[in-house]
Scaffold this motif. Structure first.
Motif, PDB file in Angstrom:
ATOM      1  N   LEU A 123       4.508  19.845 -20.113  1.00 49.30           N
ATOM      2  CA  LEU A 123       5.883  19.524 -19.711  1.00 49.30           C
ATOM      3  C   LEU A 123       5.982  19.556 -18.197  1.00 49.30           C
ATOM      4  CD1 LEU A 123       6.972  22.582 -18.975  1.00 49.30           C
ATOM      5  CD2 LEU A 123       7.247  22.699 -21.431  1.00 49.30           C
ATOM      6  N   ARG A 124       6.963  18.873 -17.689  1.00 49.69           N
ATOM      7  CA  ARG A 124       7.178  18.948 -16.248  1.00 49.69           C
ATOM      8  C   ARG A 124       8.666  18.931 -15.917  1.00 49.69           C
ATOM      9  NH1 ARG A 124       5.392  13.183 -13.761  1.00 49.69           N
ATOM     10  NH2 ARG A 124       5.186  12.030 -15.697  1.00 49.69           N
ATOM     11  N   THR A 125       8.953  19.446 -14.741  1.00 56.03           N
ATOM     12  CA  THR A 125      10.345  19.530 -14.297  1.00 56.03           C
ATOM     13  C   THR A 125      10.545  18.533 -13.156  1.00 56.03           C
ATOM     14  OG1 THR A 125      10.235  21.881 -14.751  1.00 56.03           O
ATOM     15  CG2 THR A 125      12.125  21.137 -13.502  1.00 56.03           C
ATOM     16  N   GLY A 154       7.451   7.025 -14.031  1.00 59.25           N
ATOM     17  CA  GLY A 154       6.627   6.482 -15.119  1.00 59.25           C
ATOM     18  C   GLY A 154       6.896   7.148 -16.447  1.00 59.25           C
ATOM     19  N   ILE A 155       8.108   7.684 -16.621  1.00 58.70           N
ATOM     20  CA  ILE A 155       8.421   8.378 -17.881  1.00 58.70           C
ATOM     21  C   ILE A 155       9.324   7.505 -18.732  1.00 58.70           C
ATOM     22  CG2 ILE A 155       9.695  10.332 -18.873  1.00 58.70           C
ATOM     23  CD1 ILE A 155       8.867  11.882 -16.342  1.00 58.70           C
ATOM     24  N   SER A 178      23.213  16.591  -8.909  1.00 60.76           N
ATOM     25  CA  SER A 178      21.817  16.536  -9.356  1.00 60.76           C
ATOM     26  C   SER A 178      21.539  17.658 -10.355  1.00 60.76           C
ATOM     27  CB  SER A 178      20.876  16.656  -8.162  1.00 60.76           C
ATOM     28  OG  SER A 178      21.067  17.921  -7.552  1.00 60.76           O
ATOM     29  N   VAL A 179      20.502  17.474 -11.136  1.00 66.32           N
ATOM     30  CA  VAL A 179      20.048  18.506 -12.083  1.00 66.32           C
ATOM     31  C   VAL A 179      18.517  18.473 -12.111  1.00 66.32           C
ATOM     32  CG1 VAL A 179      22.024  18.564 -13.693  1.00 66.32           C
ATOM     33  CG2 VAL A 179      20.217  16.860 -13.997  1.00 66.32           C
ATOM     34  N   SER A 180      17.961  19.543 -12.687  1.00 65.62           N
ATOM     35  CA  SER A 180      16.516  19.540 -12.950  1.00 65.62           C
ATOM     36  C   SER A 180      16.339  19.268 -14.431  1.00 65.62           C
ATOM     37  CB  SER A 180      15.908  20.906 -12.628  1.00 65.62           C
ATOM     38  OG  SER A 180      15.912  21.098 -11.251  1.00 65.62           O
ATOM     39  N   ILE A 181      15.508  18.303 -14.742  1.00 67.14           N
ATOM     40  CA  ILE A 181      15.276  18.026 -16.159  1.00 67.14           C
ATOM     41  C   ILE A 181      13.858  18.436 -16.530  1.00 67.14           C
ATOM     42  CG2 ILE A 181      16.941  16.141 -16.329  1.00 67.14           C
ATOM     43  CD1 ILE A 181      14.541  14.226 -16.186  1.00 67.14           C
ATOM     44  N   VAL A 182      13.735  18.939 -17.748  1.00 72.36           N
ATOM     45  CA  VAL A 182      12.408  19.314 -18.249  1.00 72.36           C
ATOM     46  C   VAL A 182      12.019  18.273 -19.284  1.00 72.36           C
ATOM     47  CG1 VAL A 182      10.998  21.131 -19.284  1.00 72.36           C
ATOM     48  CG2 VAL A 182      12.974  21.748 -17.893  1.00 72.36           C
ATOM     49  N   VAL A 183      10.884  17.637 -19.041  1.00 72.96           N
ATOM     50  CA  VAL A 183      10.461  16.512 -19.874  1.00 72.96           C
ATOM     51  C   VAL A 183       9.161  16.859 -20.579  1.00 72.96           C
ATOM     52  CG1 VAL A 183       9.746  14.084 -19.826  1.00 72.96           C
ATOM     53  CG2 VAL A 183      11.515  14.892 -18.264  1.00 72.96           C
ATOM     54  N   GLY A 187      10.239  12.910 -23.536  1.00 70.76           N
ATOM     55  CA  GLY A 187      11.590  13.240 -24.006  1.00 70.76           C
ATOM     56  C   GLY A 187      12.172  14.359 -23.168  1.00 70.76           C
ATOM     57  N   LEU A 188      13.491  14.363 -23.094  1.00 66.15           N
ATOM     58  CA  LEU A 188      14.190  15.397 -22.345  1.00 66.15           C
ATOM     59  C   LEU A 188      14.328  16.608 -23.254  1.00 66.15           C
ATOM     60  CD1 LEU A 188      15.691  15.379 -19.611  1.00 66.15           C
ATOM     61  CD2 LEU A 188      17.722  14.625 -20.859  1.00 66.15           C
ATOM     62  N   ILE A 189      13.827  17.767 -22.820  1.00 70.69           N
ATOM     63  CA  ILE A 189      14.003  18.938 -23.689  1.00 70.69           C
ATOM     64  C   ILE A 189      14.947  19.976 -23.094  1.00 70.69           C
ATOM     65  CG2 ILE A 189      11.798  18.696 -24.910  1.00 70.69           C
ATOM     66  CD1 ILE A 189      10.758  21.041 -23.154  1.00 70.69           C
ATOM     67  N   ASP A 190      15.186  19.870 -21.788  1.00 68.63           N
ATOM     68  CA  ASP A 190      16.126  20.830 -21.195  1.00 68.63           C
ATOM     69  C   ASP A 190      16.670  20.272 -19.895  1.00 68.63           C
ATOM     70  OD1 ASP A 190      17.608  23.147 -21.143  1.00 68.63           O
ATOM     71  OD2 ASP A 190      16.054  24.338 -20.142  1.00 68.63           O
ATOM     72  N   VAL A 191      17.860  20.731 -19.551  1.00 71.05           N
ATOM     73  CA  VAL A 191      18.482  20.343 -18.293  1.00 71.05           C
ATOM     74  C   VAL A 191      18.904  21.621 -17.590  1.00 71.05           C
ATOM     75  CG1 VAL A 191      20.450  19.171 -17.241  1.00 71.05           C
ATOM     76  CG2 VAL A 191      19.309  18.159 -19.218  1.00 71.05           C
ATOM     77  N   ARG A 192      18.486  21.770 -16.362  1.00 67.00           N
ATOM     78  CA  ARG A 192      18.824  22.985 -15.602  1.00 67.00           C
ATOM     79  C   ARG A 192      19.612  22.607 -14.362  1.00 67.00           C
ATOM     80  NH1 ARG A 192      13.963  26.831 -16.596  1.00 67.00           N
ATOM     81  NH2 ARG A 192      13.673  26.332 -18.769  1.00 67.00           N
TER      82      ARG A 192
END
Ligand code: FES
Length: 624
Positions: A123-125, A154-155, A178-183, A187-192
């Protein structure tokens, strides 16, 4: 009697259970939350589940109780909790001696000093600017975000977790820029809302006796904290077979074991996170490795078939589940990654240990021996890996030994022979001796052979001043102890047999693998000892008792919890996952049940010197 109930009270804990008549005291203890030792899996064989009746009525003492408890103990109300049952309605009061409680033990958590894992997480943020949308047009924002992620990173966001989309909507409604998204997997699994908190991962080594947990920061690959605790399933049986039998009793029993371990992990995870001011959703990925039975119980897969030949796993595939489906209290849309198991008794923990030790990349024959209640042996040779599983049983962890205990405070962990032939012992935490753990008893047996108190076939020699008759059994008085009945921690003839069986199982597995690949122990360049017991044993004792073949001692390395290190590597690296998954498909499993002359390998391997092992093999097996 149907419908009649009794209250069982346990002292000094002051916990109670409401049970129906004929319920065993062990079951009542489990209901009350008392962690009673039950090393034989409630079969009336280990004598560890002793309680003392103070009031109330129980069924008459059974045959196993008469065998394992002395007449004086029976007279004083001692009973085996797995055998004695509630016989009358009303109150039953019991006292639980401290020695009958499951003890916390010391855990070997770290392994090879590769604590910082290679970073290539699944996963990446990403920090993204939100495009303002009119109310009700959140989908437009998502579409724009998708385009942005596709073009800039490229996601492709094919699938996204509803919870994450909810958080995204919330951020938009709050007018955030803005937000940080965890992908993960596109797929998006979290939004911080802040990127101050990097996502964490949790690696778990789920052992039959112990559970080790490692909290890893995905930004740095550092292990922030590691802890170990006793597998909460232990009161339901010390070894895998007892656990399988209990779970085979029905859906409720299997669920109970599953819930116990999930609750244990959740509790410890919460402690780890709250100490850092993190919420459970801070953990976005988890990897669990374990033997096949632990793996199956964790996932709710059937285990009954693991108890009978051909010991088929219900699944040997990689399994990924959402945390919410398994009840793990982390990010609900986070993934629990379960690497494949190899065979019924060779699990993903062995695969993880192979990855951690790089056995598959070693030059020349190299052997990994992961010692525990079940010992896995893997031999790397000519780009192939052959592995087998040896039923070493609980003796290495202090089970099935009269004064055996786990490696907790007061356990004799080391025995040395002094120049004058006397023995000195060391205990865990230098505490008063309470019993003896696996490394201690292997040392003790080595020392008894060395000093002539024990012969090579495993018989205590009469005439030695410390060899006595102890309750009808020959025993060696090892160390005085004020808390032990009789005043001495002894090594009995029965204990020696148990260790012979355990070490014999390991040696026999090694011999059969060597024969299978047609090499001799002289060809082995390196033996890697892993696992808690593998860390603490003295390799000299392992060689002296012929547990290991006579290779030069400098070819033996002790690496600690290799499975735990491997679990972290698999947590942190997609590349390592791929390597492990490919490896799992190519590992050859050697089934020892049914191997030609297996019984002769076992019988010869029980001998306690290299010479006697070889004599036996020559005499009965024609091997020179
Ligand atoms: S004798 Fe009761 S659990 Fe072993």
């Amino acid at each position: 009697m149907t419908g009649m109930r009794a209250t069982v009270t346990f002292q000094p804990q002051r916990l109670l259970a409401e049970v129906s008549l004929d319920t065993s005291l062990l079951e009542a203890a489990r209901q009350a939350g008392i962690p009673l030792e039950s090393r034989c899996g409630a079969k009336g064989k280990c004598g560890m589940c002793r309680v003392v009746l103070q009031d109330g009525s129980l069924t008459e003492p059974t045959e196993p109780e008469r065998k394992l408890l002395s007449a004086a103990e029976l007279k004083n109300g001692f009973r085996l909790a797995c055998e004695a049952r509630v016989a009358g309605s009303g109150e039953v009061a019991l006292y639980v001696p401290p020695i009958s409680l499951v003890q916390e033990q010391k855990y070997e958590l770290e392994g090879i000093s590769r604590i910082k894992s290679a970073l290539d997480p699944p996963l990446r943020t990403i920090r993204v600017e939100l495009v303002r949308a009119l109310p009700g047009e959140e989908s437009t924002v998502l579409t724009q975000l998708e385009r942005l992620l596709r073009d800039a990173h490229g996601i492709s966001m094919k699938t996204s977790a509803p919870d994450a989309l909810g958080k995204l909507r919330e951020a938009i409604e709050q007018g955030r820029d803005s937000v940080s998204i965890v992908v993960r997997d596109g797929g998006l699994i979290d939004v911080r809302q802040s990127d101050a908190e990097s996502p964490r991962g949790l690696a778990v080594d789920l052992g039959t006796s112990k559970v080790a947990m490692f909290l890893v920061d995905f930004d740095t690959g550092e292990t922030e904290e590691s802890l170990g605790f006793m597998n909460p399933q232990v009161p339901f049986g010390e070894d895998v077979i007892s656990r399988i039998q209990y779970a085979g009793g029905g859906t409720a029993e299997a669920s109970r074991l599953r819930e116990l371990v999930i609750d244990g992990i959740n509790d410890r995870l919460e402690e780890m996170l709250s100490a850092r001011g993190l919420s459970p959703s801070g953990v976005a990925e988890m990897t669990v490795v374990g033997n096949t039975a632990m793996h199956h119980l964790f996932l709710g897969l059937p285990v009954k078939q693991l108890g009978t030949s051909p010991f088929e796993p219900a699944s040997i595939d990689v399994i990924e589940r959402d945390a919410r489906d398994l009840g793990v209290k982390m990010l609900p849309a986070g993934t629990v990654y379960m690497p494949p198991v190899i065979a019924g008794f060779v699990g993903s923990d062995n695969l993880a240990a192979i990855i951690a030790t790089r056995l598959h990349r070693e030059e020349g024959p190299c052997m990994l021996v992961d010692l525990g209640t079940n010992t896995e042996v893997a031999l790397g040779i000519d780009n192939r890996i052959v592995c087998c599983s040896c039923a070493s049983g609980p003796a290495f962890e202090g089970g099935a030994v009269r004064h055996g205990m786990r490696a907790s405070a007061g356990a004799i962990e080391k025995v040395e022979v002094e120049m004058d032939g006397s023995l000195t012992v060391s205990t865990v935490e230098d505490a008063e001796p309470l019993g003896i753990c696996g490394s201690g008893i292997l040392d003790a047996i080595s020392a008894l052979i060395d000093t002539g108190a024990l012969d090579e076939r495993g018989r205590l020699v009469s005439g030695n001043p410390r060899v006595v008759d102890d309750e009808g059994e020959r025993a060696y008085r090892l160390e005085p102890s004020s808390v032990i009945k009789g005043g001495w921690i002894t090594v009995t003839q029965g204990d020696i047999r148990e260790i012979q069986k355990a070490k014999g199982a390991v040696r026999a597995g090694i011999e059969m693998i060597l024969e299978h690949v047609s090499i001799s122990y002289n060809d082995i360049k390196k033996v890697i000892l892993a696992g808690a017991f593998g860390t603490y044993i003295n390799p000299a004792s392992a060689l002296f008792t012929a547990m290991l073949p006579p290779i030069p001692i400098d070819r033996i390395v002790q690496v600690g919890n290799a499975a735990g290190v491997g679990a972290r590597e698999l947590l942190c690296s997609v590349k390592q996952r791929k390597e492990a998954e490919d490896l799992a498909k190519s590992i050859e499993h050697l089934e020892l049940v049914g191997y030609p002359n297996a019984h002769l390998f076992f019988a010869s391997s029980m001998m306690l010197s290299e010479e006697s092992v070889n004599d036996y093999m020559r005499k009965w097996h024609g091997i020179t």
